[in-house]
Design a protein around this motif. Sequence first.
Motif, PDB file in Angstrom:
ATOM      1  N   ALA A  26      -2.903   2.267 -13.721  1.00 17.99           N
ATOM      2  CA  ALA A  26      -1.922   1.217 -14.018  1.00 17.99           C
ATOM      3  C   ALA A  26      -2.520   0.153 -14.939  1.00 17.99           C
ATOM      4  CB  ALA A  26      -1.416   0.580 -12.720  1.00 17.99           C
ATOM      5  N   ASN A  27      -3.771  -0.213 -14.695  1.00 17.00           N
ATOM      6  CA  ASN A  27      -4.422  -1.205 -15.561  1.00 17.00           C
ATOM      7  C   ASN A  27      -4.547  -0.713 -16.992  1.00 17.00           C
ATOM      8  OD1 ASN A  27      -5.009  -3.736 -14.372  1.00 17.00           O
ATOM      9  ND2 ASN A  27      -6.453  -2.728 -12.992  1.00 17.00           N
ATOM     10  N   ARG A  28      -4.853   0.558 -17.172  1.00 15.41           N
ATOM     11  CA  ARG A  28      -4.926   1.110 -18.534  1.00 15.41           C
ATOM     12  C   ARG A  28      -3.570   1.011 -19.232  1.00 15.41           C
ATOM     13  NH1 ARG A  28      -8.708   6.293 -17.154  1.00 15.41           N
ATOM     14  NH2 ARG A  28     -10.677   5.170 -17.186  1.00 15.41           N
ATOM     15  N   LEU A  29      -2.513   1.311 -18.498  1.00 17.79           N
ATOM     16  CA  LEU A  29      -1.173   1.194 -19.081  1.00 17.79           C
ATOM     17  C   LEU A  29      -0.849  -0.260 -19.415  1.00 17.79           C
ATOM     18  CD1 LEU A  29       0.830   3.730 -16.886  1.00 17.79           C
ATOM     19  CD2 LEU A  29       0.196   3.976 -19.295  1.00 17.79           C
ATOM     20  N   LEU A  30      -1.251  -1.192 -18.548  1.00 18.62           N
ATOM     21  CA  LEU A  30      -1.019  -2.616 -18.818  1.00 18.62           C
ATOM     22  C   LEU A  30      -1.774  -3.067 -20.067  1.00 18.62           C
ATOM     23  CD1 LEU A  30      -1.209  -4.088 -15.201  1.00 18.62           C
ATOM     24  CD2 LEU A  30       0.808  -4.049 -16.690  1.00 18.62           C
ATOM     25  N   ILE A  31      -2.997  -2.607 -20.210  1.00 19.05           N
ATOM     26  CA  ILE A  31      -3.799  -2.967 -21.383  1.00 19.05           C
ATOM     27  C   ILE A  31      -3.155  -2.413 -22.642  1.00 19.05           C
ATOM     28  CG2 ILE A  31      -6.007  -2.539 -22.549  1.00 19.05           C
ATOM     29  CD1 ILE A  31      -7.278  -2.703 -19.671  1.00 19.05           C
ATOM     30  N   ASN A  38       9.779  -5.147 -14.401  1.00 20.36           N
ATOM     31  CA  ASN A  38       8.597  -4.686 -15.137  1.00 20.36           C
ATOM     32  C   ASN A  38       7.638  -3.935 -14.224  1.00 20.36           C
ATOM     33  OD1 ASN A  38       9.551  -5.778 -17.515  1.00 20.36           O
ATOM     34  ND2 ASN A  38       8.351  -7.644 -17.338  1.00 20.36           N
ATOM     35  N   ALA A  39       7.515  -4.405 -12.986  1.00 19.37           N
ATOM     36  CA  ALA A  39       6.644  -3.738 -12.020  1.00 19.37           C
ATOM     37  C   ALA A  39       7.165  -2.334 -11.715  1.00 19.37           C
ATOM     38  CB  ALA A  39       6.554  -4.562 -10.735  1.00 19.37           C
ATOM     39  N   ALA A  40       8.474  -2.200 -11.552  1.00 18.43           N
ATOM     40  CA  ALA A  40       9.058  -0.880 -11.284  1.00 18.43           C
ATOM     41  C   ALA A  40       8.825   0.056 -12.468  1.00 18.43           C
ATOM     42  CB  ALA A  40      10.554  -1.017 -10.991  1.00 18.43           C
ATOM     43  N   ASP A  41       9.015  -0.452 -13.690  1.00 17.46           N
ATOM     44  CA  ASP A  41       8.774   0.363 -14.885  1.00 17.46           C
ATOM     45  C   ASP A  41       7.316   0.806 -14.957  1.00 17.46           C
ATOM     46  OD1 ASP A  41      11.375   0.230 -15.779  1.00 17.46           O
ATOM     47  OD2 ASP A  41      10.989  -1.339 -17.274  1.00 17.46           O
ATOM     48  N   MET A  42       6.399  -0.121 -14.701  1.00 15.67           N
ATOM     49  CA  MET A  42       4.979   0.195 -14.811  1.00 15.67           C
ATOM     50  C   MET A  42       4.548   1.167 -13.710  1.00 15.67           C
ATOM     51  SD  MET A  42       2.385  -0.158 -16.757  1.00 15.67           S
ATOM     52  CE  MET A  42       3.095  -1.367 -17.844  1.00 15.67           C
ATOM     53  N   ALA A  43       5.074   1.001 -12.496  1.00 16.31           N
ATOM     54  CA  ALA A  43       4.748   1.939 -11.415  1.00 16.31           C
ATOM     55  C   ALA A  43       5.257   3.333 -11.784  1.00 16.31           C
ATOM     56  CB  ALA A  43       5.358   1.470 -10.094  1.00 16.31           C
ATOM     57  N   HIS A  44       6.473   3.385 -12.307  1.00 10.21           N
ATOM     58  CA  HIS A  44       7.055   4.657 -12.750  1.00 10.21           C
ATOM     59  C   HIS A  44       6.190   5.281 -13.846  1.00 10.21           C
ATOM     60  CE1 HIS A  44      10.054   7.532 -14.191  1.00 10.21           C
ATOM     61  NE2 HIS A  44       9.832   7.047 -15.398  1.00 10.21           N
ATOM     62  N   ASP A  45       5.823   4.486 -14.830  1.00 11.58           N
ATOM     63  CA  ASP A  45       5.017   4.984 -15.943  1.00 11.58           C
ATOM     64  C   ASP A  45       3.652   5.487 -15.469  1.00 11.58           C
ATOM     65  OD1 ASP A  45       7.110   4.338 -17.610  1.00 11.58           O
ATOM     66  OD2 ASP A  45       6.151   2.546 -18.448  1.00 11.58           O
ATOM     67  N   THR A  46       3.097   4.844 -14.461  1.00 14.54           N
ATOM     68  CA  THR A  46       1.806   5.266 -13.919  1.00 14.54           C
ATOM     69  C   THR A  46       1.909   6.679 -13.352  1.00 14.54           C
ATOM     70  OG1 THR A  46       1.190   2.982 -13.409  1.00 14.54           O
ATOM     71  CG2 THR A  46      -0.026   4.732 -12.253  1.00 14.54           C
ATOM     72  N   PHE A  47       2.957   6.933 -12.566  1.00 16.18           N
ATOM     73  CA  PHE A  47       3.109   8.260 -11.980  1.00 16.18           C
ATOM     74  C   PHE A  47       3.520   9.297 -13.031  1.00 16.18           C
ATOM     75  CE2 PHE A  47       3.028   5.799  -8.089  1.00 16.18           C
ATOM     76  CZ  PHE A  47       2.219   6.597  -7.284  1.00 16.18           C
ATOM     77  N   VAL A  48       4.286   8.882 -14.033  1.00 18.83           N
ATOM     78  CA  VAL A  48       4.634   9.803 -15.123  1.00 18.83           C
ATOM     79  C   VAL A  48       3.365  10.217 -15.858  1.00 18.83           C
ATOM     80  CG1 VAL A  48       5.783   9.972 -17.373  1.00 18.83           C
ATOM     81  CG2 VAL A  48       7.015   9.050 -15.409  1.00 18.83           C
ATOM     82  N   LYS A  49       2.461   9.267 -16.073  1.00 20.44           N
ATOM     83  CA  LYS A  49       1.189   9.566 -16.733  1.00 20.44           C
ATOM     84  C   LYS A  49       0.413  10.607 -15.921  1.00 20.44           C
ATOM     85  CE  LYS A  49      -1.994   8.147 -19.794  1.00 20.44           C
ATOM     86  NZ  LYS A  49      -1.841   8.329 -21.199  1.00 20.44           N
ATOM     87  N   LEU A  50       0.397  10.442 -14.598  1.00 14.78           N
ATOM     88  CA  LEU A  50      -0.306  11.395 -13.743  1.00 14.78           C
ATOM     89  C   LEU A  50       0.382  12.756 -13.755  1.00 14.78           C
ATOM     90  CD1 LEU A  50      -1.140   9.125 -10.668  1.00 14.78           C
ATOM     91  CD2 LEU A  50      -2.587   9.698 -12.620  1.00 14.78           C
ATOM     92  N   LEU A  51       1.688  12.751 -13.873  1.00 14.85           N
ATOM     93  CA  LEU A  51       2.450  13.990 -13.927  1.00 14.85           C
ATOM     94  C   LEU A  51       2.075  14.802 -15.166  1.00 14.85           C
ATOM     95  CD1 LEU A  51       4.693  15.538 -12.452  1.00 14.85           C
ATOM     96  CD2 LEU A  51       6.349  14.330 -13.848  1.00 14.85           C
ATOM     97  N   GLY A  52       1.664  14.120 -16.217  1.00  8.92           N
ATOM     98  CA  GLY A  52       1.267  14.787 -17.459  1.00  8.92           C
ATOM     99  C   GLY A  52      -0.099  15.449 -17.400  1.00  8.92           C
TER     100      GLY A  52
END
Length: 177
Positions: A65-70, A33-47
Motif C-alpha cells: 500500500a505504501n508503494r502505491l501511495l508513493i 480514497n482509502a477504499a480505492d487504495m485498499a482495492h488497488d493494493t489487492f488488485v496489485k497482488l492479484l496481478g
Amino acid sequence: MSGQSASSLSELYRGHHGWLFGWLRKKLGCPDNAADMAHDTFVKLLGLDVLPTLQEPRAYLLVAANRLLINQYHRRRVEEETLRSMVVLLDHQVQQGPEQIIAVRQLLGKVLLLLLEELEEKPRKAFLMARVDGCSYADIARHLQVSESSVKQYLAKSLAHCHARLFDALPEGLSDD
C-alpha cells in the motif's frame, strides 16, 4: 494466478482488508480514497503470478500500500507541475497578438495529439474523453469498463508522459529542472 495463490489471496483479503482500509483511512483522512487504495493494493497482488508465503501479512500489505501511495504522490506532483507549466505557456500568450496565440494553440494541440499517440489505448481514450469531451470519471470508467481509480491513474499517466516528453525535448536552459 494459480488456484492455490487465488485462495491464499482470498484468505488474505477476508482476514486483512478491513484492517488495511482502517489504516489507510487514518493515513489519508478520506474513506473514499482509502477504499480505492485498499482495492488497488489487492488488485496489485492479484496481478502477481504467485503470491509469496507471508509470515507477516499485515507488514506485506503495508509495504504494498505504501508503494502505491508513493507512486500516487509522484503522479500528482508531475500532474501539478504539468499544469503549472501550461499556465506559464498560456500567460506568455497574453502578450502576443491573436494570430500568434492561435498558432501556438494549434501547435500545442498537434504536439499533444502526437504525444498521446505514444500511449496505450485506454490511457489515451481516458485523457481525450476527460479533456476534450468533458466526460466525468464515472462516464469514462463505464465506457472503458474499468474503475474510476483506473481512470485517475490513466489520466495521471497521460499527463506524466506528456510532461516528460515535453521537458525532455526542451533545449537546456528553458526548463526549470
